[in-house]
Design a protein around this motif. Structure first.
Motif, PDB file in Angstrom:
ATOM      1  N   GLY A  23      85.577  15.439  -3.105  1.00 32.26           N
ATOM      2  CA  GLY A  23      85.184  14.058  -2.879  1.00 32.26           C
ATOM      3  C   GLY A  23      83.746  13.834  -3.303  1.00 32.26           C
ATOM      4  O   GLY A  23      83.110  14.704  -3.908  1.00 32.26           O
ATOM      5  N   PRO A  24      83.188  12.668  -2.979  1.00 26.52           N
ATOM      6  CA  PRO A  24      81.790  12.381  -3.332  1.00 26.52           C
ATOM      7  C   PRO A  24      80.849  13.452  -2.787  1.00 26.52           C
ATOM      8  O   PRO A  24      80.933  13.827  -1.622  1.00 26.52           O
ATOM      9  CB  PRO A  24      81.537  11.025  -2.671  1.00 26.52           C
ATOM     10  CG  PRO A  24      82.887  10.390  -2.581  1.00 26.52           C
ATOM     11  CD  PRO A  24      83.830  11.523  -2.316  1.00 26.52           C
ATOM     12  N   GLY A  25      79.994  13.977  -3.664  1.00 24.19           N
ATOM     13  CA  GLY A  25      79.018  14.980  -3.258  1.00 24.19           C
ATOM     14  C   GLY A  25      79.571  16.383  -3.124  1.00 24.19           C
ATOM     15  O   GLY A  25      78.843  17.292  -2.729  1.00 24.19           O
ATOM     16  N   GLN A  26      80.857  16.580  -3.451  1.00 22.55           N
ATOM     17  CA  GLN A  26      81.489  17.874  -3.244  1.00 22.55           C
ATOM     18  C   GLN A  26      81.762  18.602  -4.563  1.00 22.55           C
ATOM     19  O   GLN A  26      81.774  18.000  -5.639  1.00 22.55           O
ATOM     20  CB  GLN A  26      82.796  17.716  -2.477  1.00 22.55           C
ATOM     21  CG  GLN A  26      82.632  17.243  -1.049  1.00 22.55           C
ATOM     22  CD  GLN A  26      83.944  17.180  -0.314  1.00 22.55           C
ATOM     23  OE1 GLN A  26      84.983  16.859  -0.894  1.00 22.55           O
ATOM     24  NE2 GLN A  26      83.922  17.503   0.976  1.00 22.55           N
ATOM     25  N   ALA A  27      82.016  19.919  -4.434  1.00 19.82           N
ATOM     26  CA  ALA A  27      82.388  20.753  -5.565  1.00 19.82           C
ATOM     27  C   ALA A  27      83.676  21.497  -5.239  1.00 19.82           C
ATOM     28  O   ALA A  27      83.944  21.817  -4.080  1.00 19.82           O
ATOM     29  CB  ALA A  27      81.282  21.751  -5.884  1.00 19.82           C
ATOM     30  N   LEU A  28      84.448  21.775  -6.275  1.00 22.33           N
ATOM     31  CA  LEU A  28      85.650  22.585  -6.137  1.00 22.33           C
ATOM     32  C   LEU A  28      85.362  23.950  -6.758  1.00 22.33           C
ATOM     33  O   LEU A  28      84.918  24.038  -7.905  1.00 22.33           O
ATOM     34  CB  LEU A  28      86.836  21.929  -6.841  1.00 22.33           C
ATOM     35  CG  LEU A  28      88.177  22.687  -6.791  1.00 22.33           C
ATOM     36  CD1 LEU A  28      88.683  22.787  -5.353  1.00 22.33           C
ATOM     37  CD2 LEU A  28      89.211  22.013  -7.685  1.00 22.33           C
ATOM     38  N   GLY A  74      79.264  11.669  -7.994  1.00 18.52           N
ATOM     39  CA  GLY A  74      77.870  11.761  -7.580  1.00 18.52           C
ATOM     40  C   GLY A  74      77.364  13.155  -7.317  1.00 18.52           C
ATOM     41  O   GLY A  74      76.212  13.335  -6.938  1.00 18.52           O
ATOM     42  N   ALA A  75      78.207  14.161  -7.516  1.00 14.98           N
ATOM     43  CA  ALA A  75      77.795  15.537  -7.252  1.00 14.98           C
ATOM     44  C   ALA A  75      77.376  16.220  -8.545  1.00 14.98           C
ATOM     45  O   ALA A  75      77.878  15.916  -9.627  1.00 14.98           O
ATOM     46  CB  ALA A  75      78.932  16.326  -6.621  1.00 14.98           C
ATOM     47  N   THR A 130      86.863  23.495  -1.392  1.00 13.60           N
ATOM     48  CA  THR A 130      86.034  22.305  -1.589  1.00 13.60           C
ATOM     49  C   THR A 130      84.905  22.311  -0.576  1.00 13.60           C
ATOM     50  O   THR A 130      85.149  22.383   0.634  1.00 13.60           O
ATOM     51  CB  THR A 130      86.873  21.021  -1.427  1.00 13.60           C
ATOM     52  OG1 THR A 130      87.945  21.049  -2.370  1.00 13.60           O
ATOM     53  CG2 THR A 130      86.028  19.789  -1.669  1.00 13.60           C
ATOM     54  N   VAL A 131      83.667  22.253  -1.073  1.00 19.00           N
ATOM     55  CA  VAL A 131      82.481  22.298  -0.209  1.00 19.00           C
ATOM     56  C   VAL A 131      81.431  21.331  -0.740  1.00 19.00           C
ATOM     57  O   VAL A 131      81.484  20.921  -1.912  1.00 19.00           O
ATOM     58  CB  VAL A 131      81.861  23.717  -0.158  1.00 19.00           C
ATOM     59  CG1 VAL A 131      82.776  24.688   0.554  1.00 19.00           C
ATOM     60  CG2 VAL A 131      81.515  24.217  -1.551  1.00 19.00           C
ATOM     61  N   PRO A 132      80.449  20.950   0.091  1.00 23.29           N
ATOM     62  CA  PRO A 132      79.325  20.177  -0.435  1.00 23.29           C
ATOM     63  C   PRO A 132      78.667  20.912  -1.598  1.00 23.29           C
ATOM     64  O   PRO A 132      78.434  22.121  -1.535  1.00 23.29           O
ATOM     65  CB  PRO A 132      78.386  20.077   0.766  1.00 23.29           C
ATOM     66  CG  PRO A 132      79.289  20.161   1.959  1.00 23.29           C
ATOM     67  CD  PRO A 132      80.360  21.140   1.557  1.00 23.29           C
ATOM     68  N   ALA A 133      78.364  20.190  -2.656  1.00 22.24           N
ATOM     69  CA  ALA A 133      77.854  20.822  -3.874  1.00 22.24           C
ATOM     70  C   ALA A 133      76.541  21.552  -3.652  1.00 22.24           C
ATOM     71  O   ALA A 133      76.255  22.538  -4.343  1.00 22.24           O
ATOM     72  CB  ALA A 133      77.695  19.766  -4.970  1.00 22.24           C
ATOM     73  N   ASP A 134      75.751  21.098  -2.685  1.00 19.52           N
ATOM     74  CA  ASP A 134      74.450  21.747  -2.484  1.00 19.52           C
ATOM     75  C   ASP A 134      74.574  23.093  -1.770  1.00 19.52           C
ATOM     76  O   ASP A 134      73.574  23.775  -1.543  1.00 19.52           O
ATOM     77  CB  ASP A 134      73.471  20.828  -1.749  1.00 19.52           C
ATOM     78  CG  ASP A 134      73.942  20.410  -0.364  1.00 19.52           C
ATOM     79  OD1 ASP A 134      74.996  20.925   0.097  1.00 19.52           O
ATOM     80  OD2 ASP A 134      73.272  19.555   0.251  1.00 19.52           O
ATOM     81  N   GLN A 135      75.802  23.494  -1.438  1.00 18.14           N
ATOM     82  CA  GLN A 135      76.000  24.820  -0.845  1.00 18.14           C
ATOM     83  C   GLN A 135      76.295  25.894  -1.896  1.00 18.14           C
ATOM     84  O   GLN A 135      76.457  27.065  -1.559  1.00 18.14           O
ATOM     85  CB  GLN A 135      77.128  24.776   0.190  1.00 18.14           C
ATOM     86  CG  GLN A 135      76.739  24.015   1.456  1.00 18.14           C
ATOM     87  CD  GLN A 135      77.840  23.895   2.478  1.00 18.14           C
ATOM     88  OE1 GLN A 135      78.006  22.851   3.103  1.00 18.14           O
ATOM     89  NE2 GLN A 135      78.613  24.950   2.658  1.00 18.14           N
ATOM     90  N   LEU A 136      76.347  25.514  -3.144  1.00 17.71           N
ATOM     91  CA  LEU A 136      76.604  26.482  -4.211  1.00 17.71           C
ATOM     92  C   LEU A 136      75.300  27.130  -4.659  1.00 17.71           C
ATOM     93  O   LEU A 136      74.266  26.461  -4.790  1.00 17.71           O
ATOM     94  CB  LEU A 136      77.258  25.798  -5.414  1.00 17.71           C
ATOM     95  CG  LEU A 136      78.564  25.051  -5.168  1.00 17.71           C
ATOM     96  CD1 LEU A 136      79.144  24.586  -6.505  1.00 17.71           C
ATOM     97  CD2 LEU A 136      79.566  25.916  -4.416  1.00 17.71           C
ATOM     98  N   ARG A 137      75.361  28.435  -4.901  1.00 15.91           N
ATOM     99  CA  ARG A 137      74.207  29.178  -5.407  1.00 15.91           C
ATOM    100  C   ARG A 137      74.645  29.973  -6.636  1.00 15.91           C
ATOM    101  O   ARG A 137      75.476  30.876  -6.531  1.00 15.91           O
ATOM    102  CB  ARG A 137      73.664  30.157  -4.355  1.00 15.91           C
ATOM    103  CG  ARG A 137      73.236  29.513  -3.056  1.00 15.91           C
ATOM    104  CD  ARG A 137      71.980  28.660  -3.229  1.00 15.91           C
ATOM    105  NE  ARG A 137      71.434  28.271  -1.936  1.00 15.91           N
ATOM    106  CZ  ARG A 137      71.827  27.207  -1.239  1.00 15.91           C
ATOM    107  NH1 ARG A 137      72.796  26.435  -1.729  1.00 15.91           N
ATOM    108  NH2 ARG A 137      71.267  26.912  -0.078  1.00 15.91           N
TER     109      ARG A 137
END
Length: 341
Positions: A23-28, A74-75, A130-137
């Motif tokens: 969803g908005p702001g998220q990453a798969l 938006g992510a 699926t997680v908030p995109a800012d949690q990816l490193r």
């Protein structure tokens, strides 16, 4: 897609679960490896961990790495196809703890695969997450996904060592040589500890502690073991049993620091409180982590010896056997589930 769902004590199922579009702001993320953690084992064996009890089926897993698939509206973040580790926590950002810079004890956090709140936060043991995109490193150069799967538990260890204060040039005792205890050894050595002594009941666990860098290993059930120190400067309790905490309190020097990292069983635990008073021992809790996650990735990229702590990689379809292996510390240290096989 396949996921590992815990339905109750002793009831772990590998079953089809729905893929959720970002969803908005998220990453798969396409998950490749997931580390079986002590808390996952507690949910499997006992239907809960500490005071957190299962109230509904829950996808387990919070030690996950993989590759970016896509983003929601938006992510943005690392390009699709990039190898990443997933920070499992989503702090609220507004509570007093977050405002004080202690996001790891946020009172309203969401943590992958945790029954601390209801509805539970579903975990990362699934082929797609699926997680908030800012949690990816993104992984540092030279770090592969297999070793990167240790990032979350190593972050826990780094936070515990940080809670202990200055350890450079000091003698550190670690009680419990499970995966977290072994990573505490590595974290303490990285922080400059002059000597690290580790206690455990199992010879196999102590062998893994040696791989992690322990200077001395001691059988916890052998009072005559020559490795027992007369005293230590810092003690980190990583076994999660009251006897381990008692050992820490009795061996730490006067004015020393004891960090309780292992999650003790729910309810009351015996506690040598008089020693805390008469020796002015500081007892500090250590819970999860925050910024240490990025530090963990850099340390993993720089040190190849961590590979020796991954004792098995098991296909997700054989998850129950992986959990049985992870629960048997005479045969394993860190066990990974493989979602890409």
């Amino acid at each position: 897609m396949l996921g590992c769902v815990i339905h109750g004590a002793g009831d772990l199922r590998v079953e089809e679960v729905p893929t959720r579009a970002p969803g908005p702001g998220q990453a798969l993320v396409a998950v490749r490896y997931g580390g079986v953690c002590g808390s996952d084992l507690h949910y499997w064996r006992h239907g809960g961990v500490g005071d957190f009890r299962l109230r509904e089926p829950m996808l387990l897993g919070h030690e996950v790495v993989g590759t970016v698939v896509s983003y929601g509206a938006g992510a943005s973040g690392p390009p699709p196809g990039t190898a990443v580790a997933v920070h499992p926590a989503t702090p609220c950002g507004v509570c007093p703890e977050c405002a004080d810079g202690r996001r790891n004890v946020c009172r309203d956090t969401r943590y992958l695969g945790s029954a601390a709140r209801y509805p539970h936060v579903q975990g990362g043991f699934a082929a797609r997450l699926t997680v908030p995109a800012d949690q990816l490193r993104p992984l540092p150069p030279g770090l592969d996904l297999r070793r990167a799967a240790l990032a979350e538990p190593l972050s826990v260890a780094l936070h515990a060592v940080r809670r202990a204060g200055e350890v450079a040039g000091r003698h550190v005792l670690v009680t419990g040589a499970g995966p977290i205890g072994c990573l505490v050894v590595a974290a303490a050595k990285a922080a400059g500890a002059a000597r690290v002594t580790v206690t455990d009941l199992l010879p196999a666990a102590l062998r893994y502690a040696r791989i992690a860098g322990a200077d001395t290993v001691v059988r916890a059930d052998d009072p005559d073991d020559a490795g027992w120190p007369s005293e230590v400067d810092v003690a980190i309790e990583a076994s999660g049993v009251a006897a381990g905490l008692d050992t820490c309190l009795r061996l730490v020097r006067r004015g020393g620091v004891v960090v309780q990292l292992g999650m003790l069983p729910p309810g009351r635990s015996p506690f040598a409180g008089n020693l805390v008073v008469s020796r002015e021992i500081e007892v500090r809790g250590a819970f999860r982590f925050d910024g240490e996650f990025d530090e963990a990735l850099e340390l993993l990229a720089a040190e190849g010896s961590f590979d020796g702590l991954v004792s098995a990689v098991v296909p997700v379809r054989e998850a129950e056997s992986a959990f049985e292996l992870a629960a048997d510390r005479s045969r394993s240290c860190k066990v990974l589930l493989d979602f890409g096989a």
